[in-house]
Write a protein that holds these residues in place. Structure first.
Motif, PDB file in Angstrom:
ATOM      1  N   TYR A 208       0.814  -1.214   0.000  1.00 44.76           N
ATOM      2  CA  TYR A 208       0.000   0.000   0.000  1.00 44.76           C
ATOM      3  C   TYR A 208       0.848   1.265   0.000  1.00 44.76           C
ATOM      4  N   LEU A 209       2.125   1.130   0.388  1.00 41.70           N
ATOM      5  CA  LEU A 209       2.995   2.282   0.537  1.00 41.70           C
ATOM      6  C   LEU A 209       4.283   2.074  -0.245  1.00 41.70           C
ATOM      7  N   TYR A 240      -7.779  -2.841   5.660  1.00 42.70           N
ATOM      8  CA  TYR A 240      -6.958  -2.476   4.506  1.00 42.70           C
ATOM      9  C   TYR A 240      -7.197  -3.449   3.350  1.00 42.70           C
ATOM     10  N   ALA A 241      -7.211  -4.738   3.657  1.00 41.35           N
ATOM     11  CA  ALA A 241      -7.378  -5.737   2.609  1.00 41.35           C
ATOM     12  C   ALA A 241      -8.705  -5.558   1.879  1.00 41.35           C
ATOM     13  N   GLU A 242      -9.717  -5.084   2.595  1.00 46.38           N
ATOM     14  CA  GLU A 242     -11.047  -4.939   1.994  1.00 46.38           C
ATOM     15  C   GLU A 242     -11.222  -3.620   1.256  1.00 46.38           C
ATOM     16  N   PRO A 246      -4.196  -1.456  -3.443  1.00 47.32           N
ATOM     17  CA  PRO A 246      -2.744  -1.660  -3.482  1.00 47.32           C
ATOM     18  C   PRO A 246      -2.067  -0.576  -4.305  1.00 47.32           C
ATOM     19  N   LEU A 247      -0.808  -0.366  -4.047  1.00 42.85           N
ATOM     20  CA  LEU A 247      -0.067   0.719  -4.678  1.00 42.85           C
ATOM     21  C   LEU A 247      -0.106   0.632  -6.197  1.00 42.85           C
ATOM     22  N   VAL A 248      -0.017  -0.578  -6.745  1.00 43.78           N
ATOM     23  CA  VAL A 248       0.014  -0.730  -8.198  1.00 43.78           C
ATOM     24  C   VAL A 248      -1.301  -0.337  -8.835  1.00 43.78           C
TER      25      VAL A 248
END
Length: 263
Positions: A208-209, A240-242, A246-248
């Motif tokens: 995420y970072l 976070y998972a929900e 994600p960064l990409v």
């Protein structure tokens, strides 16, 4: 498109990023260069601190003001409860998290960086030259502690913050023991604020970072690795998972910090 002027490791910026992702709003991250970039940010928003949101001709500074603006402007997937009591509790917890986890977390992180040279250099951006990482890592921790004492980040202040955070995390674990969220049965601004601000206590699992992969799941010793607080961090990582992209998958300005352009 929405533009978020930010620092990647700013937990207040992360609070806003999590809210934007929860509301499924597309935005572009603009990394502000410390120093010159902050002066330009002042011209844009009237302050040097991040985060700042630009929505067309509208400029909004401060993470709470941004959250409330997004709630008014983009009401889909609301973050404030309709029920008056729950709404009041949500707003109260958001303010508490900003003033407690936000401020004490910053002091505790600085204390951890002062004591641990490897941790100190590992959070530097990937683009940081090796010689600068070596220089930063070579500064003795007691020197940093002495310098920090003059601005409220000395050993006693760090110790008090660490103690306060333990109480905060214990309280959060108790609240979440029989509830899926902090207020009600759906995520609210309280959840997103607490989860986002806890970034600097323990980095979330997942990409995420823009940080080295080995830092994922790592954080402040005594907090991030304390089994008593694992229920909270497990809850945070599920959130976070929900909801966190994600960064990409995030349309962001990548690479080293850049100077912002003022229109």
């Amino acid at each position: 498109m929405l533009e978020l002027y930010q620092f990647e490791l700013s937990h207040y910026s992360e609070k806003v990023r999590l809210i934007l992702d929860y509301k499924e709003l597309e935005y572009r991250k603009i990394e502000v260069t410390p120093g010159v970039g902050q002066l330009e940010l002042f011209r844009l928003s009237g302050q040097r601190q991040v985060p700042v949101l630009k929505d067309g001709d509208t400029i909004v500074a401060d993470s709470t003001e941004i959250a409330l603006y997004l709630e008014r402007r983009y009401p889909t997937k609301p973050t404030l409860p309709v029920d008056p009591k729950q709404r009041g509790l949500c707003l109260m917890m958001e303010e508490w998290a900003d003033e407690s986890i936000g401020l004490k977390g910053r002091k505790a992180l600085i204390g951890a960086l002062n004591k641990n040279q490897n941790f100190r250099t590992s959070i530097l951006p990937n683009s940081t030259p090796d010689f600068f990482k070596t220089l930063v890592g070579a500064i003795p921790g007691d020197v940093l502690d002495m310098l920090g004492s003059g601005v409220g980040f000395g050993g006693d202040a760090v110790k008090a913050a660490h103690t306060g955070l333990k109480q905060d995390l214990e309280a959060l674990c108790l609240i979440l023991q029989e509830s899926p969220y902090l207020v009600g049965d759906t995520p609210t601004l309280a959840d997103l604020t607490v989860a986002g601000l806890s970034l600097i206590l323990k980095f979330p699992q997942g990409s995420y970072l823009n940080i080295p992969a080995e830092l994922q799941g790592k954080g402040i010793p005594g907090l991030a690795d304390n089994s008593a607080y694992e229920p909270f961090f497990a809850w945070r990582d599920r959130l976070y998972a929900e909801f966190r992209k994600p960064l990409v998958a995030t349309n962001s300005a990548s690479g080293s910090p850049t100077s912002i352009e003022i229109e």
